[in-house]
Design a protein around this motif. Structure first.
Motif, PDB file in Angstrom:
ATOM      1  N   GLU A  56       0.822  -1.210   0.000  1.00  0.00           N
ATOM      2  CA  GLU A  56       0.000   0.000   0.000  1.00  0.00           C
ATOM      3  C   GLU A  56       0.860   1.265   0.000  1.00  0.00           C
ATOM      4  O   GLU A  56       0.557   2.237  -0.707  1.00  0.00           O
ATOM      5  CB  GLU A  56      -0.930  -0.002   1.217  1.00  0.00           C
ATOM      6  CG  GLU A  56      -2.026  -1.058   1.185  1.00  0.00           C
ATOM      7  CD  GLU A  56      -1.565  -2.445   1.582  1.00  0.00           C
ATOM      8  OE1 GLU A  56      -2.377  -3.371   1.545  1.00  0.00           O
ATOM      9  OE2 GLU A  56      -0.373  -2.598   1.942  1.00  0.00           O
ATOM     10  N   LYS A  59       2.402   1.759  -3.504  1.00  0.00           N
ATOM     11  CA  LYS A  59       1.392   2.240  -4.459  1.00  0.00           C
ATOM     12  C   LYS A  59       1.120   3.731  -4.265  1.00  0.00           C
ATOM     13  O   LYS A  59       1.035   4.494  -5.235  1.00  0.00           O
ATOM     14  CB  LYS A  59       0.099   1.447  -4.278  1.00  0.00           C
ATOM     15  CG  LYS A  59       0.140   0.028  -4.788  1.00  0.00           C
ATOM     16  CD  LYS A  59       0.017  -0.042  -6.308  1.00  0.00           C
ATOM     17  CE  LYS A  59      -1.391   0.278  -6.748  1.00  0.00           C
ATOM     18  NZ  LYS A  59      -1.538   0.075  -8.227  1.00  0.00           N
ATOM     19  N   THR A  67       5.124   1.236 -10.737  1.00  0.00           N
ATOM     20  CA  THR A  67       4.121   0.213 -10.458  1.00  0.00           C
ATOM     21  C   THR A  67       4.617  -0.711  -9.353  1.00  0.00           C
ATOM     22  O   THR A  67       5.820  -0.772  -9.069  1.00  0.00           O
ATOM     23  CB  THR A  67       3.798  -0.590 -11.739  1.00  0.00           C
ATOM     24  OG1 THR A  67       2.646  -1.412 -11.510  1.00  0.00           O
ATOM     25  CG2 THR A  67       4.974  -1.479 -12.140  1.00  0.00           C
TER      26      THR A  67
END
Length: 237
Positions: A56, A59, A67
């Motif tokens: 998390e 990201k 990515t």
């Protein structure tokens, strides 16, 4: 020498690195920002068997700059291989103008990290092995820092015998020609470096490219850098 612009892909394996990953990614994005505007960049994080917020966090920080993928392999070599495969898949240009810059999630790279590597790449060097320094020795006995730095050999001309997956750059076509990362749990960096020698890649080992790594006593890879550093605790001062 080709004058086509470079593409730089930064490849980072990460396992339960929620505490240190933000520092790493911030430093990597700053290094990307220092590159000439003609250079395109990508950052790929491979989240390997993590049970914390590593995925998390990656990201959120990377957003449109890269990515994040996941794997349950439990092997740093596999994570590096998977992330590199994704980086190459996301790039559509000439592989000889793609530079793969490898580091680790517990590292902090200097702003010139990528610029410095491309200086070598522009000279025809196909793979660069840099050095590491340690951010803190607080988990270790007094004197470990001194013993580590005394034992960390760097020759007068700046060359050295070290190979760290935390600081290794390689041109895309040369990476594929060598067979790439193998799915090893440790020493995947030495394995790749040795195969690069066998394929006659133009290699250089230099202290001009340096990253800061964590001084934690227990690392993620068995028999990796953390274990080598911890061994200095067993040496008499």
């Amino acid at each position: 020498m080709s004058h086509n612009p470079w593409h730089v892909a930064v490849v980072i394996p990460a396992r339960n690195e929620e505490a240190l990953l933000p520092r790493c990614l911030k430093s990597v994005l700053e290094a990307c920002a220092l590159l000439p505007v003609s250079v395109t960049t990508d950052v790929v994080v491979a989240c390997d068997t993590s049970t914390d917020l590593t995925f998390e966090i990656a990201k959120k920080i990377l957003a449109e700059h890269g990515t994040v993928l996941t794997t349950e392999a439990g092997a740093v070599g596999h994570a590096r291989s998977l992330a590199t495969r994704m980086a190459l898949r996301r790039y559509s240009g000439q592989l000889r103008r793609c530079w793969l810059a490898n580091t680790d999630a517990d590292c902090c790279v200097p702003r010139s990290w990528l610029v410095d590597q491309l200086l070598f790449a522009d000279q025809g060097i196909e793979t660069v092995a840099g050095i590491v320094d340690v951010d803190s020795f607080e988990e270790h006995d007094i004197g470990v820092g001194v013993r580590f730095r005394k034992s960390y050999l760097i020759h007068e001309d700046g060359s050295h015998p070290h190979v760290h997956g935390a600081n290794l750059g390689i041109r895309g076509d040369v990476y594929l020609r060598s067979g790439g990362w193998k799915g090893l749990t440790t020493a995947e960096d030495h394995d790749l470096w040795d195969r690069l020698l066998k394929t006659a890649a133009r290699r250089t080992s230099t202290n001009a490219v340096k990253v800061l790594t964590s001084g934690r006593r227990v690392g993620r890879a068995p028999h990796g850098f953390a274990d080598a550093l911890a061994a200095h605790n067993e040496v008499s001062a």
